[in-house]
Design a protein around this motif. Structure first.
Motif, PDB file in Angstrom:
ATOM      1  N   THR A  66       0.839  -1.212   0.000  1.00 24.55           N
ATOM      2  CA  THR A  66       0.000   0.000   0.000  1.00 24.55           C
ATOM      3  C   THR A  66       0.866   1.251   0.000  1.00 24.55           C
ATOM      4  OG1 THR A  66      -1.778  -1.160   1.161  1.00 24.55           O
ATOM      5  CG2 THR A  66      -1.782   1.254   1.281  1.00 24.55           C
ATOM      6  N   ILE A  67       1.901   1.261   0.822  1.00 27.57           N
ATOM      7  CA  ILE A  67       2.806   2.411   0.897  1.00 27.57           C
ATOM      8  C   ILE A  67       3.507   2.615  -0.439  1.00 27.57           C
ATOM      9  CG2 ILE A  67       4.947   3.255   1.956  1.00 27.57           C
ATOM     10  CD1 ILE A  67       3.987   1.787   4.553  1.00 27.57           C
ATOM     11  N   VAL A  68       3.967   1.537  -1.031  1.00 27.78           N
ATOM     12  CA  VAL A  68       4.663   1.617  -2.322  1.00 27.78           C
ATOM     13  C   VAL A  68       3.744   2.205  -3.391  1.00 27.78           C
ATOM     14  CG1 VAL A  68       5.597   0.190  -4.202  1.00 27.78           C
ATOM     15  CG2 VAL A  68       6.413  -0.121  -1.849  1.00 27.78           C
ATOM     16  N   LYS A  69       2.506   1.769  -3.413  1.00 28.84           N
ATOM     17  CA  LYS A  69       1.544   2.316  -4.386  1.00 28.84           C
ATOM     18  C   LYS A  69       1.354   3.815  -4.175  1.00 28.84           C
ATOM     19  CE  LYS A  69      -1.069  -1.913  -5.218  1.00 28.84           C
ATOM     20  NZ  LYS A  69      -2.331  -2.635  -4.995  1.00 28.84           N
ATOM     21  N   GLU A  70       1.240   4.243  -2.910  1.00 31.56           N
ATOM     22  CA  GLU A  70       1.070   5.670  -2.609  1.00 31.56           C
ATOM     23  C   GLU A  70       2.304   6.470  -3.027  1.00 31.56           C
ATOM     24  OE1 GLU A  70       0.288   5.656   1.599  1.00 31.56           O
ATOM     25  OE2 GLU A  70      -1.779   4.938   1.342  1.00 31.56           O
ATOM     26  N   LEU A  71       3.481   5.944  -2.717  1.00 29.79           N
ATOM     27  CA  LEU A  71       4.719   6.652  -3.047  1.00 29.79           C
ATOM     28  C   LEU A  71       4.949   6.716  -4.554  1.00 29.79           C
ATOM     29  CD1 LEU A  71       7.084   5.264  -0.249  1.00 29.79           C
ATOM     30  CD2 LEU A  71       5.991   7.522  -0.345  1.00 29.79           C
ATOM     31  N   GLU A  72       4.554   5.660  -5.261  1.00 30.05           N
ATOM     32  CA  GLU A  72       4.677   5.659  -6.717  1.00 30.05           C
ATOM     33  C   GLU A  72       3.732   6.699  -7.313  1.00 30.05           C
ATOM     34  OE1 GLU A  72       4.737   2.544 -10.451  1.00 30.05           O
ATOM     35  OE2 GLU A  72       3.346   2.146  -8.801  1.00 30.05           O
ATOM     36  N   LYS A  73       2.514   6.750  -6.812  1.00 28.83           N
ATOM     37  CA  LYS A  73       1.520   7.719  -7.299  1.00 28.83           C
ATOM     38  C   LYS A  73       2.009   9.156  -7.089  1.00 28.83           C
ATOM     39  CE  LYS A  73      -3.337   8.974  -6.680  1.00 28.83           C
ATOM     40  NZ  LYS A  73      -4.568   8.709  -5.915  1.00 28.83           N
ATOM     41  N   GLU A  74       2.711   9.390  -5.970  1.00 28.15           N
ATOM     42  CA  GLU A  74       3.228  10.727  -5.669  1.00 28.15           C
ATOM     43  C   GLU A  74       4.519  11.036  -6.422  1.00 28.15           C
ATOM     44  OE1 GLU A  74       3.481  10.720  -1.391  1.00 28.15           O
ATOM     45  OE2 GLU A  74       1.311  10.565  -1.171  1.00 28.15           O
TER      46      GLU A  74
END
Length: 147
Positions: A66-74
């Motif tokens: 979940t964190i990786v997805k958020e960081l990738e999106k940002e």
């Protein structure tokens, strides 16, 4: 050891103080504690897989994902393609490096000051001793509790 119980309680209290300081630090910085840990891990400049992050930082795989997805999106991370691996290692982007540098500069300063004060009072071997105790505790917990 005569006062083993008291020594263990003192160590556990110290561990909780450390954990709590990072929790409140993350809260003050406006990020989730596990996000701070992932960014901290990635700030070494080396590629890390989600599995590595999960295992080394004791964060559930689903949380890391979940964190990786958020960081990738940002736009803070990118995936480093490796043909032979199912898991693509993660690296900070230029934007991510700038963000993490700004985010962690006070954290690193606090850690450095605490280390200098501690090494000034005790020897640098306390780090090896602390790491050794942590490894022994993990092994013993695995053997005696989590069978």
């Amino acid at each position: 050891m005569d006062n083993a119980f008291e020594a263990i309680r003192q160590l556990m209290t110290a561990f909780n103080k450390i954990d709590g300081s990072y929790y409140f630090c993350a809260k003050s910085l406006g990020v989730k504690e596990n996000t701070l840990a992932v960014l901290y891990a990635l700030d070494d400049g080396l590629p890390h897989s989600q599995k590595q992050l999960s295992e080394e930082w004791l964060i559930p795989r689903t949380t890391v994902n979940t964190i990786v997805k958020e960081l990738e999106k940002e736009g803070y991370i990118t995936f480093y393609p490796e043909e032979e691996s199912r898991e693509k290692p993660i690296l900070l982007t230029g934007t991510g490096k700038a963000y993490v540098h700004d985010l962690l500069k006070k954290v690193y300063a606090a850690e450095y000051s605490a280390l200098i004060r501690t090494v000034g009072k005790f020897s640098p071997e306390f780090i090896d001793a602390f790491d050794f105790f942590a490894s022994c505790l993990c092994e013993e917990m695995q053997e005696q509790v989590r069978k």
